[in-house]
Scaffold this active site. Sequence first.
Site, short mmCIF file in Angstrom:
data_model
loop_
_atom_site.label_atom_id
_atom_site.label_comp_id
_atom_site.label_asym_id
_atom_site.label_seq_id
_atom_site.Cartn_x
_atom_site.Cartn_y
_atom_site.Cartn_z
N ASP A 35 0.66 -1.07 0.03
CA ASP A 35 -0.18 0.11 -0.01
C ASP A 35 0.76 1.37 0.00
O ASP A 35 2.01 1.38 0.48
CB ASP A 35 -1.05 0.00 1.26
CG ASP A 35 -2.21 1.03 1.22
OD1 ASP A 35 -2.37 1.24 -0.19
OD2 ASP A 35 -2.73 1.46 1.87
N HIS A 52 2.60 3.89 -8.73
CA HIS A 52 2.61 2.30 -9.00
C HIS A 52 3.58 1.60 -9.74
O HIS A 52 4.02 0.61 -9.60
CB HIS A 52 1.21 2.20 -9.85
CG HIS A 52 -0.14 2.65 -9.26
ND1 HIS A 52 -0.43 1.99 -7.92
CD2 HIS A 52 -0.95 3.33 -9.48
CE1 HIS A 52 -1.59 2.70 -7.57
NE2 HIS A 52 -1.99 3.28 -8.54
N LEU A 146 10.10 -20.72 -4.57
CA LEU A 146 9.19 -19.73 -4.16
C LEU A 146 7.93 -19.68 -4.61
O LEU A 146 7.80 -19.60 -5.89
CB LEU A 146 9.56 -18.39 -4.08
CG LEU A 146 8.59 -17.25 -3.59
CD1 LEU A 146 8.35 -17.10 -2.02
CD2 LEU A 146 9.20 -15.62 -4.01
C1 IPE Z 1 -5.28 -2.71 -0.25
O1 IPE Z 1 -5.08 -1.17 -0.36
C2 IPE Z 1 -5.43 -3.13 -1.72
C3 IPE Z 1 -4.01 -3.28 -2.40
C4 IPE Z 1 -3.08 -3.00 -1.65
C5 IPE Z 1 -4.01 -3.82 -3.76
P1 IPE Z 1 -6.40 -0.04 -0.42
O2 IPE Z 1 -5.54 1.09 -0.62
O3 IPE Z 1 -7.02 -0.41 -1.70
O4 IPE Z 1 -6.70 -0.29 0.76
P2 IPE Z 1 -7.88 0.97 1.64
O5 IPE Z 1 -8.76 1.17 0.83
O6 IPE Z 1 -6.92 1.80 1.95
O7 IPE Z 1 -8.50 0.04 2.76
C1 IPE Z 2 -1.55 0.41 -3.28
O1 IPE Z 2 -1.26 1.74 -3.46
C2 IPE Z 2 -1.58 -0.18 -4.62
C3 IPE Z 2 -3.26 -0.68 -5.22
C4 IPE Z 2 -4.16 -0.65 -4.16
C5 IPE Z 2 -3.27 -1.00 -6.50
P1 IPE Z 2 -2.41 2.93 -3.55
O2 IPE Z 2 -2.98 3.21 -4.86
O3 IPE Z 2 -3.40 2.30 -2.48
O4 IPE Z 2 -1.96 4.16 -2.76
P2 IPE Z 2 -2.26 4.98 -1.74
O5 IPE Z 2 -2.90 3.88 -0.56
O6 IPE Z 2 -3.53 5.75 -2.24
O7 IPE Z 2 -1.35 5.81 -1.12
MG MG Z 3 -3.92 2.37 -0.48
#
Ligand code: IPE
Ligand code: IPE
Ligand code: MG
Length: 257
Positions: A35, A52, A146
Amino acid sequence: MWKDFFYKNEKNENEKAFNTINAAKLPTHIAIIMDGNGRWASKKGLPRKMGHKKGVSTLKSIVHTASDINIKYLTVYAFSTENWKRPLTEVNFLMKLFSYYLDAEIDEMYRKNVHIDFIGGIKDLSLGLQEQIEKARKKTADNDGLHLNIAVNYGGRDEIVMAVKKLAQMASDKKINALDIDAKMFDDYLYTAHQPAVDLLIRTSGDMRISNFLLWQCAYAEFWFTKKNWPEFMPEDFIQAIMDYQKRDRKFGGLNV
Ligand code: IPE
Ligand code: IPE
Ligand code: MG
């Protein structure tokens, strides 16, 4: 080799003291909620997609580290069933990135003996991506290093409902007796069938929630959080998480006496 990975213990920096992970006490299954890509990019004044992109480099290095230190199972959360709520441009970018990642990494992962698997609603993805996923699965099917599960269009609740439906159908077809359903049987109908439960769950970027990830499999997982965003998460942080895990007292409801 895992022996090559050192983590400097800051308290003893002057004494040049190093800690290494204990190879005999490795978590068998590590799961990661990757995240904070968007926050990392925003902090740098960049568009979210750059976060990303950088996140993919982190994934590459963590997969290599996990493989080098002999972790058996690694499950990474790449896209949740809820992430479809994001703007279409971001969703499309992420899908393109998965496709790029598979293309760019498949040969190297094959050479590293990584077995690639995908968990989640794969049938809802584009046909092109589904083909790539199938190709990656097939190519690495006999690898016994793995086991990497990439969770795409994954949701823990959906997974549980899917297993319930399969078992209910089997019971109504009289293939099983509904009263014989137990936790072990249930486990075999999840995406992660025949894989061990999660030992260590890592989440980056400071949020302390599970966000619908591996709800069943994390029943007794140790949780480890870091404020670092995923694009800045380093192999040393991964090693630190494992070292901290190794200090935890896991009791599974019993008593360690
Ligand atoms: C969880 O992160 C999903 C992934 C890392 C793919 P999100 O950014 O979607 O989660 P929330 O919305 O903060 O709970
Ligand atoms: C995690 O990073 C990747 C996915 C959920 C695909 P985020 O895109 O959720 O990044 P934040 O949480 O908005 O910073
Ligand atoms: Mg996120």
